[in-house]
Write a protein that holds these residues in place. Sequence first.
Motif, PDB file in Angstrom:
ATOM      1  N   ASN A 130      -2.815   6.782  13.790  1.00 24.79           N
ATOM      2  CA  ASN A 130      -2.005   5.415  12.952  1.00 24.79           C
ATOM      3  C   ASN A 130      -2.185   4.470  14.027  1.00 24.79           C
ATOM      4  N   ARG A 131      -2.935   2.943  14.371  1.00 28.19           N
ATOM      5  CA  ARG A 131      -2.446   1.510  15.002  1.00 28.19           C
ATOM      6  C   ARG A 131      -1.430   0.873  14.829  1.00 28.19           C
ATOM      7  N   GLY A 132      -1.239   1.054  13.464  1.00 27.96           N
ATOM      8  CA  GLY A 132       0.318   0.594  13.311  1.00 27.96           C
ATOM      9  C   GLY A 132       1.502   1.362  12.164  1.00 27.96           C
ATOM     10  N   ALA A 133       2.425   0.267  13.058  1.00 30.95           N
ATOM     11  CA  ALA A 133       3.789   1.363  12.379  1.00 30.95           C
ATOM     12  C   ALA A 133       4.462   1.408  11.543  1.00 30.95           C
ATOM     13  N   THR A 134       4.683  -0.875  11.486  1.00 31.94           N
ATOM     14  CA  THR A 134       5.271  -1.241  10.498  1.00 31.94           C
ATOM     15  C   THR A 134       4.215  -2.149   9.181  1.00 31.94           C
ATOM     16  N   ASP A 135       4.964  -1.926   8.765  1.00 32.75           N
ATOM     17  CA  ASP A 135       3.704  -2.556   6.769  1.00 32.75           C
ATOM     18  C   ASP A 135       3.331  -4.353   7.623  1.00 32.75           C
ATOM     19  N   ALA A 136       3.622  -4.749   8.345  1.00 34.67           N
ATOM     20  CA  ALA A 136       2.679  -6.619   8.725  1.00 34.67           C
ATOM     21  C   ALA A 136       1.796  -5.217   9.587  1.00 34.67           C
ATOM     22  N   GLY A 137       2.086  -4.585  10.506  1.00 32.95           N
ATOM     23  CA  GLY A 137       1.203  -3.925  11.956  1.00 32.95           C
ATOM     24  C   GLY A 137      -0.053  -3.070  10.956  1.00 32.95           C
ATOM     25  N   ARG A 138       0.440  -2.839  10.062  1.00 33.33           N
ATOM     26  CA  ARG A 138      -0.557  -1.645   9.253  1.00 33.33           C
ATOM     27  C   ARG A 138      -2.005  -2.870   8.427  1.00 33.33           C
ATOM     28  N   LEU A 139      -0.876  -3.997   7.712  1.00 36.04           N
ATOM     29  CA  LEU A 139      -1.870  -4.460   7.170  1.00 36.04           C
ATOM     30  C   LEU A 139      -3.340  -5.559   7.837  1.00 36.04           C
ATOM     31  N   ARG A 140      -2.509  -5.123   9.144  1.00 37.33           N
ATOM     32  CA  ARG A 140      -3.747  -6.397   9.838  1.00 37.33           C
ATOM     33  C   ARG A 140      -4.315  -5.076  10.773  1.00 37.33           C
ATOM     34  N   SER A 141      -4.191  -3.758  10.562  1.00 37.70           N
ATOM     35  CA  SER A 141      -5.252  -2.471  10.794  1.00 37.70           C
ATOM     36  C   SER A 141      -5.876  -2.459   9.677  1.00 37.70           C
ATOM     37  N   GLY A 142      -5.523  -2.689   9.176  1.00 35.94           N
ATOM     38  CA  GLY A 142      -6.560  -1.915   7.666  1.00 35.94           C
ATOM     39  C   GLY A 142      -6.244  -1.025   7.522  1.00 35.94           C
ATOM     40  N   GLU A 143      -4.867  -0.296   8.089  1.00 38.48           N
ATOM     41  CA  GLU A 143      -4.570   1.482   7.640  1.00 38.48           C
ATOM     42  C   GLU A 143      -3.467   1.062   5.885  1.00 38.48           C
ATOM     43  N   LEU A 144      -3.465  -0.087   5.259  1.00 37.02           N
ATOM     44  CA  LEU A 144      -2.676  -0.877   4.518  1.00 37.02           C
ATOM     45  C   LEU A 144      -2.964  -1.551   3.809  1.00 37.02           C
ATOM     46  N   VAL A 145      -3.971  -1.329   2.264  1.00 39.55           N
ATOM     47  CA  VAL A 145      -4.579  -2.199   1.657  1.00 39.55           C
ATOM     48  C   VAL A 145      -3.841  -2.767   0.212  1.00 39.55           C
ATOM     49  N   TYR A 146      -3.375  -3.546   0.236  1.00 42.41           N
ATOM     50  CA  TYR A 146      -2.740  -3.478  -1.246  1.00 42.41           C
ATOM     51  C   TYR A 146      -2.805  -4.016  -2.609  1.00 42.41           C
ATOM     52  N   THR A 147      -3.330  -2.924  -2.799  1.00 50.69           N
ATOM     53  CA  THR A 147      -4.079  -2.643  -3.495  1.00 50.69           C
ATOM     54  C   THR A 147      -4.305  -1.967  -4.116  1.00 50.69           C
ATOM     55  N   GLY A 148      -3.793  -1.570  -5.529  1.00 53.21           N
ATOM     56  CA  GLY A 148      -3.441  -0.014  -6.158  1.00 53.21           C
ATOM     57  C   GLY A 148      -4.452   0.250  -7.886  1.00 53.21           C
ATOM     58  N   TYR A 149      -4.308   1.347  -7.989  1.00 56.73           N
ATOM     59  CA  TYR A 149      -5.055   1.979  -9.102  1.00 56.73           C
ATOM     60  C   TYR A 149      -3.970   0.975 -10.866  1.00 56.73           C
ATOM     61  N   VAL A 150      -3.173   0.771 -11.018  1.00 63.11           N
ATOM     62  CA  VAL A 150      -2.781   0.495 -12.137  1.00 63.11           C
ATOM     63  C   VAL A 150      -1.787  -0.454 -12.127  1.00 63.11           C
ATOM     64  N   ARG A 151      -0.960  -1.358 -10.906  1.00 54.90           N
ATOM     65  CA  ARG A 151      -0.424  -2.390 -11.324  1.00 54.90           C
ATOM     66  C   ARG A 151      -0.911  -3.742 -10.858  1.00 54.90           C
ATOM     67  N   SER A 152      -2.024  -3.755 -10.139  1.00 58.55           N
ATOM     68  CA  SER A 152      -2.028  -4.492  -9.007  1.00 58.55           C
ATOM     69  C   SER A 152      -3.188  -5.220 -10.458  1.00 58.55           C
ATOM     70  N   PHE A 153      -3.241  -6.658  -9.893  1.00 60.93           N
ATOM     71  CA  PHE A 153      -4.094  -7.894 -10.508  1.00 60.93           C
ATOM     72  C   PHE A 153      -5.795  -7.896 -10.655  1.00 60.93           C
ATOM     73  N   PRO A 154      -6.511  -7.936 -11.490  1.00 60.91           N
ATOM     74  CA  PRO A 154      -7.743  -8.136 -11.045  1.00 60.91           C
ATOM     75  C   PRO A 154      -8.282  -9.901 -10.758  1.00 60.91           C
ATOM     76  N   ILE A 155      -7.124 -10.530 -10.667  1.00 59.37           N
ATOM     77  CA  ILE A 155      -7.042 -12.000 -10.033  1.00 59.37           C
ATOM     78  C   ILE A 155      -6.784 -11.747  -8.659  1.00 59.37           C
ATOM     79  N   ALA A 156      -6.344 -10.408  -7.837  1.00 62.34           N
ATOM     80  CA  ALA A 156      -6.244  -9.716  -6.752  1.00 62.34           C
ATOM     81  C   ALA A 156      -7.218  -9.924  -6.190  1.00 62.34           C
ATOM     82  N   VAL A 157      -8.070  -9.366  -6.866  1.00 64.56           N
ATOM     83  CA  VAL A 157      -9.738  -8.148  -6.362  1.00 64.56           C
ATOM     84  C   VAL A 157     -10.549  -8.963  -6.454  1.00 64.56           C
TER      85      VAL A 157
END
Length: 343
Positions: A157-184
């Motif tokens: 892993n290049r990031g360890a925190t949520d902030a670092g993982r968001l920057r590295s692409g290792e955390l993408v804040y989209t999911g299968y049921v709770r995300s909103f279509p207006i976010a994608v």
Amino acid sequence: MYSIIAGFDIGGAHLKVARVENGRVTAAQTVAMPLWLGMHTLDEALEATRHLYADAPVCAFTMTGELSEAYATRAEGVQGLLDEIVRRFPASTNLVYTIGSGLVPVAEARRVPMEVASANWHATASLIARLQRDALFVDMGSTTTDIIQVRDGKVLNRGATDAGRLRSGELVYTGYVRSFPIAVASEAPVRGQFVPLMNEYFASMSDVFRLLGVLREEDDQHRTADNGEKTVPGSVARLSRLVGHDAGDLEDYEWKQIALWFAERQLRSIHDAAFLVSTGLPDDAPLVGAGIGRWQLQRLAQRLDRPFIDLADLIPADEQARLDASNAAPSAVVALLAAGTGL
């Protein structure tokens, strides 16, 4: 080695619990737990899963619930949830997963709260590194998608925190049921024209996948945007509002095409991140998928030209528990790690 170990992933929206007996996952369960509404939701979720852990002498924990609005900061959230663990599990030996040291006693976990915070992805990746020398690990849950490279039996892993993982692409804040279509997506194709979306919480991605016929209803545990029914007509009605229409304005196949558009837009964001995270990984390394979004992850593997392996097929588990264990991967993994599986 203890014969029975329970694993817990305390999230902000769900509680995941797995039971390991003699080194194998025998049962796992995911229950809705909107922690932002109060700690009574944790009480209710624990009661619903009590049959999985009541007789376990060892309990292993990981968490993301520290991000909940119930706490002012992540460090405060970690300490608060550790307090809850100590209070609710006084008779068991309790272990907590940390990024730096793996499973440690609660007292030691208190000293490194930022290594406890949202470390569930690292727990799963660390077990995969023991079972699959090279892999692109992707866990798509209800709310987020984790993407981690495993190479030469190590978690890279290049990031360890949520902030670092968001920057590295290792955390993408989209999911299968709770995300909103207006976010994608910001627009959707309607009869040959792109229509800007109404920027309101009219629908969720669960409506998209329900309309496409690839949603297990047991994976959609939260209320709908309009508190309406979880049916195909209900999902069409909710999606129609996003483009300024009523459900009867378009044919069924047209609404399905719009749903497919939203699924495609979501997958593109995950694919972009996966392309970056997989840099340097051998071409034949598989994509190891976990979580309820396996339909999207199988499509992702095809785009990356990688074999797809479900985590359910890698971990030691009884057949009837495999799918639930993969869906609740971090809880199953911390229990397996506590049992010494793969070490």
